[in-house]
Design a protein around this motif. Structure first.
Motif, mmCIF file in Angstrom:
data_model
loop_
_atom_site.group_PDB
_atom_site.id
_atom_site.type_symbol
_atom_site.label_atom_id
_atom_site.label_comp_id
_atom_site.label_asym_id
_atom_site.label_seq_id
_atom_site.Cartn_x
_atom_site.Cartn_y
_atom_site.Cartn_z
ATOM 1 N N LYS A 94 -4.257 35.834 8.385
ATOM 2 C CA LYS A 94 -3.046 35.040 8.473
ATOM 3 C C LYS A 94 -1.710 36.273 8.152
ATOM 4 C CE LYS A 94 -3.340 33.599 3.648
ATOM 5 N NZ LYS A 94 -3.636 32.299 2.734
ATOM 6 N N HIS A 95 -2.275 37.338 7.490
ATOM 7 C CA HIS A 95 -1.054 38.377 7.113
ATOM 8 C C HIS A 95 -0.968 39.495 8.255
ATOM 9 C CE1 HIS A 95 -0.548 36.631 3.308
ATOM 10 N NE2 HIS A 95 -1.670 36.613 2.963
ATOM 11 N N VAL A 96 -1.831 39.228 9.299
ATOM 12 C CA VAL A 96 -1.555 40.322 10.502
ATOM 13 C C VAL A 96 -0.574 40.086 11.446
ATOM 14 C CG1 VAL A 96 -2.837 41.502 12.499
ATOM 15 C CG2 VAL A 96 -4.168 40.850 10.404
ATOM 16 N N GLN A 97 0.311 40.989 11.726
ATOM 17 C CA GLN A 97 1.345 40.945 12.701
ATOM 18 C C GLN A 97 1.582 42.029 13.589
ATOM 19 O OE1 GLN A 97 4.318 40.390 9.446
ATOM 20 N NE2 GLN A 97 5.565 41.933 10.429
ATOM 21 N N ASP A 98 2.233 42.016 14.466
ATOM 22 C CA ASP A 98 2.653 43.468 15.414
ATOM 23 C C ASP A 98 1.424 43.771 16.032
ATOM 24 O OD1 ASP A 98 5.212 42.748 14.565
ATOM 25 O OD2 ASP A 98 5.064 43.981 12.890
ATOM 26 N N PHE A 99 0.549 42.976 16.265
ATOM 27 C CA PHE A 99 -0.786 43.796 17.091
ATOM 28 C C PHE A 99 -0.472 44.082 18.457
ATOM 29 C CE2 PHE A 99 -4.675 43.419 19.328
ATOM 30 C CZ PHE A 99 -5.635 43.757 18.408
ATOM 31 N N GLY A 100 -1.070 45.449 18.580
ATOM 32 C CA GLY A 100 -0.848 45.801 20.009
ATOM 33 C C GLY A 100 -2.133 47.009 20.173
ATOM 34 N N VAL A 112 -4.501 45.192 27.761
ATOM 35 C CA VAL A 112 -4.435 43.761 27.802
ATOM 36 C C VAL A 112 -5.477 43.271 26.717
ATOM 37 C CG1 VAL A 112 -4.763 41.682 29.039
ATOM 38 C CG2 VAL A 112 -3.824 43.608 30.168
ATOM 39 N N TRP A 113 -4.695 42.474 25.937
ATOM 40 C CA TRP A 113 -5.446 41.692 24.952
ATOM 41 C C TRP A 113 -5.084 40.145 24.531
ATOM 42 C CZ3 TRP A 113 -2.963 39.601 20.564
ATOM 43 C CH2 TRP A 113 -1.544 40.128 20.550
ATOM 44 N N HIS A 114 -6.429 39.593 24.060
ATOM 45 C CA HIS A 114 -6.007 38.506 23.831
ATOM 46 C C HIS A 114 -6.772 37.922 22.601
ATOM 47 C CE1 HIS A 114 -5.664 37.795 28.158
ATOM 48 N NE2 HIS A 114 -6.727 38.582 28.380
ATOM 49 N N LYS A 115 -5.871 36.774 21.848
ATOM 50 C CA LYS A 115 -6.319 36.582 20.577
ATOM 51 C C LYS A 115 -7.167 35.297 20.764
ATOM 52 C CE LYS A 115 -5.325 35.378 15.684
ATOM 53 N NZ LYS A 115 -4.466 35.299 14.631
ATOM 54 N N ILE A 116 -8.585 35.132 20.583
ATOM 55 C CA ILE A 116 -9.555 34.175 21.072
ATOM 56 C C ILE A 116 -9.854 33.330 19.910
ATOM 57 C CG2 ILE A 116 -10.077 35.349 23.130
ATOM 58 C CD1 ILE A 116 -12.602 35.980 21.841
ATOM 59 N N ALA A 117 -9.605 33.621 18.582
ATOM 60 C CA ALA A 117 -9.829 32.880 17.484
ATOM 61 C C ALA A 117 -9.118 33.321 16.552
ATOM 62 C CB ALA A 117 -11.244 32.910 16.986
ATOM 63 N N LYS A 118 -9.046 32.577 15.093
ATOM 64 C CA LYS A 118 -8.031 32.651 14.126
ATOM 65 C C LYS A 118 -8.398 34.169 13.832
ATOM 66 C CE LYS A 118 -11.448 31.034 10.592
ATOM 67 N NZ LYS A 118 -11.578 30.166 9.503
ATOM 68 N N ASN A 119 -9.579 34.770 13.711
ATOM 69 C CA ASN A 119 -9.823 36.192 13.106
ATOM 70 C C ASN A 119 -10.203 37.018 14.366
ATOM 71 O OD1 ASN A 119 -12.339 34.785 13.122
ATOM 72 N ND2 ASN A 119 -12.968 36.646 11.605
#
Length: 602
Positions: free
Chosen positions: A67-73, A82-89
């Motif tokens: 929950k504290h992660v931001q600005d992912f690249g 290309v990336w995808h977030k597929i679950a909470k972690n």
């Protein structure tokens, strides 16, 4: 700090395995944002999976660090991936056709929670735990990793149990992901004190500014604790160990690691003897964990699953037995005396006896339910559950006394710990609940099936006096003023008297009073949290009183029939006219003459 070479790093890597490097920067500490770059060189699969742990070993609660992660690249060279977030972690990056190029994943982590299990960054320092900041690459957990720290100021330094690469400033090596998670980082202008115990190097690193700590005294007493605990296990299983201490406003906690521990304690909590003793108990507790739980682990914790709960019914031993030792170790180390020990034991027994949940939840179930109950208390918690720390401590007391009484103090719980260390800890082989029971039985030389059924897997009352009697001791209720029992706990909050707890089965609960009610008056007279006990001294058990409250903003009056007085505290006292055998057992257990306690001179 130990040193490592890049040659050693290469030797740890499997042939053709990717090179994994984390770079942690904090260019603007006041923003509370760590900036992390994860570099993966030589990755050949078409998809790169990244997972952030949801918990950290030693703290049994899913904390959702993602929950504290931001600005992912993510990128490779100048090309964005290309990336995808597929679950909470769970993040997934497309990595096909990269021709062995380095993959760089960048992200920022907000860090403004000062605890031993989270991350904290401000203008004065940076602190992080591996589980709360570093992504795991599934399938590559066993590979070594490099960690580089970029300091925001020249006068900042890094303290961590990880070995530093020789000749390279602020670059470290972790043998695998478990080691990375187990190695906290303190970064700043912390004061670092070096000392030696039994030929091994130790550090005390202190952050937090003005305080009343006396480092020399803390170090001297810590040395005593280390020596006492090392004697139990036959030595120290490390070459270097670090105590990281955060001085805070009102914090109080610790988290164990194999080669370090993190401690959080009030900055002005070192002068008053009782507060200082509590701190040394904290030190003794976390240091004892380097054996019990970090190396002597339940089977369920032998291999960590960082994506979810790791269930075990043995936390009563991993944490509760450790709590028993944090009570006894300072006594053995000469930090406090028998009087203080028995006073502290009485306080623990009081906590236990005043927790009605002990009749509801077995301590083995409490261990299993750590993930949903202990760290998430609510208004009914004390009615329905018992802490595996607290009851585990009480059960360990009984087991120690049982073994000592049967073997004339020639054996004790120390022998259980040593046997567990030799059988499971040295090789870090996880133990099952049955194996734990078998080891205790082997030392005690008695079948403990009934004991475990009643007190670990059951909820029968712990017979303290039965086990204390051979040592000339007994548990007695202590009350200066006997007050008829109402069954509520009240706190003063911003001018309101709020009912925080209603004990199950008590007069208040039967009448309908609820947690959250605002207490206004008893028999038409205003009472507060501080005056209620004194007010009730004018009544007897069986008397009827009118209790007036606001319940969900509605005025209500309840007729309550008071119960008979109950002890509000318990003490551990000598029996009258102790026998010669009791005096001998007392002396062998606690190292003092029982007779002077009987005469009131203890």
């Amino acid at each position: 700090m130990t040193q490592a070479t890049l040659t050693q790093f290469s030797q740890l890597r499997c042939e053709n395995a990717p090179i994994i490097t984390y770079r942690v920067a904090m260019p603007q500490p006041e923003s509370h944002l760590f900036e992390v770059v994860l570099s993966v060189q030589g990755y050949l699969l078409p998809v790169l999976n990244l997972k952030l742990p949801v918990w950290t070993p030693g703290s049994y609660l899913v904390r959702e660090y993602a929950k504290h992660v931001q600005d992912f690249g993510a990128k490779s060279g100048e090309n964005k991936l290309v990336w995808h977030k597929i679950a909470k972690n769970h993040w997934q990056i497309e990595t096909s056709n990269l021709d062995n190029q380095t993959i760089e994943i960048s992200y920022r982590v907000f860090a403004n929670e000062l605890s031993v299990r989270t991350n904290h960054l401000d203008a004065t320092h940076g602190y992080f735990n591996g589980a709360a900041i570093f992504f795991r690459i599934p399938g590559l957990e066993a590979q070594p990793m490099q960690i580089e720290v970029a300091l925001p100021q020249d006068n900042w330094q890094v303290t961590t149990p990880l070995p530093e690469v020789t000749g390279q400033t602020n670059k470290f090596i972790a043998a695998d992901f478990d080691t990375l998670v187990d190695s906290p980082f303190e970064i700043g202008t912390q004061e670092v004190y070096e000392f030696e115990v039994l030929g091994k190097a130790h550090q005390l690193a202190i952050w937090g500014g003005k305080s009343n700590i006396a480092p020399e005294k803390v170090i001297a007493d810590t040395q005593k604790i280390i020596e006492v605990e090392a004697k139990i296990f036959g030595g120290l299983p490390y070459d270097h160990y670090i105590f990281l201490l955060h001085l805070s406003t009102q914090g109080n906690g610790g988290l164990e690691h194999k080669y370090a521990c993190s401690l959080n304690y009030p900055r002005f909590g070192f002068r008053a003897p009782d507060k200082y003793n509590r701190f040394m108990q904290l030190v003794a507790h976390e240091f004892f964990h380097l054996w019990n739980v970090k190396r002597i682990r339940p089977k369920a914790l032998e291999v960590f699953d960082y994506d979810g709960e790791n269930y075990t019914s043995s936390l009563w031993f991993s944490e509760g037995t450790t709590s028993y030792y944090d009570l006894t170790i300072p006594l053995k180390a000469g930090i406090y005396n028998v009087k203080t020990f028995l006073q502290n034991l009485g306080k623990e027994i009081t906590r236990y006896e005043l927790t009605p949940g002990r009749w509801v939840q077995p301590v083995s179930e409490s261990s299993l339910d750590a993930w949903i109950k202990l760290y998430r208390p609510e208004a009914n918690s004390n009615n329905a559950q018992i802490s595996y720390y607290l009851k585990g401590e009480m059960v360990s007391l009984l087991l120690d006394l049982l073994i000592r009484a049967k073997h004339n103090n020639l054996k004790s719980l120390d022998d259980v710990m040593l046997k567990m260390w030799q059988q499971f800890g040295i090789e870090e082989i996880g133990f099952t609940p049955q194996q734990l029971q078998e080891v205790i039985e082997a030392v005690a030389e008695i079948d403990l099936t009934d004991f475990f059924a009643k007190y670990i897997d059951g909820t029968e009352e712990l017979p303290f006096n039965q086990y204390l009697e051979p040592f000339g001791l007994q548990v007695v209720g202590e009350d200066k003023d006997l007050v008829p029992h109402l069954g509520i706990k009240v706190n003063s909050e911003q001018g309101r008297e709020v009912v925080k707890f209603v004990e199950s089965g008590t007069p208040a609960q039967k009448a309908g009073i609820d947690p959250g009610d605002e207490l206004l008056a008893i028999d038409g007279i205003r009472v507060t949290a501080s005056t209620m006990s004194e007010f009730l001294q004018d009544y007897q058990g069986g008397d009827s009183i009118e209790v007036t409250v606001f319940h969900q903003e509605q005025l209500r009056q309840y007729q309550v029939t008071l119960g008979e007085p109950r002890p509000s505290s318990y003490g551990v006292k000598p029996v009258s006219n102790p026998t010669e055998k009791q005096q001998q057992n007392f002396a062998n257990y606690l190292g003092e003459d029982l007779q002077k306690w009987v005469m009131g001179n203890g």
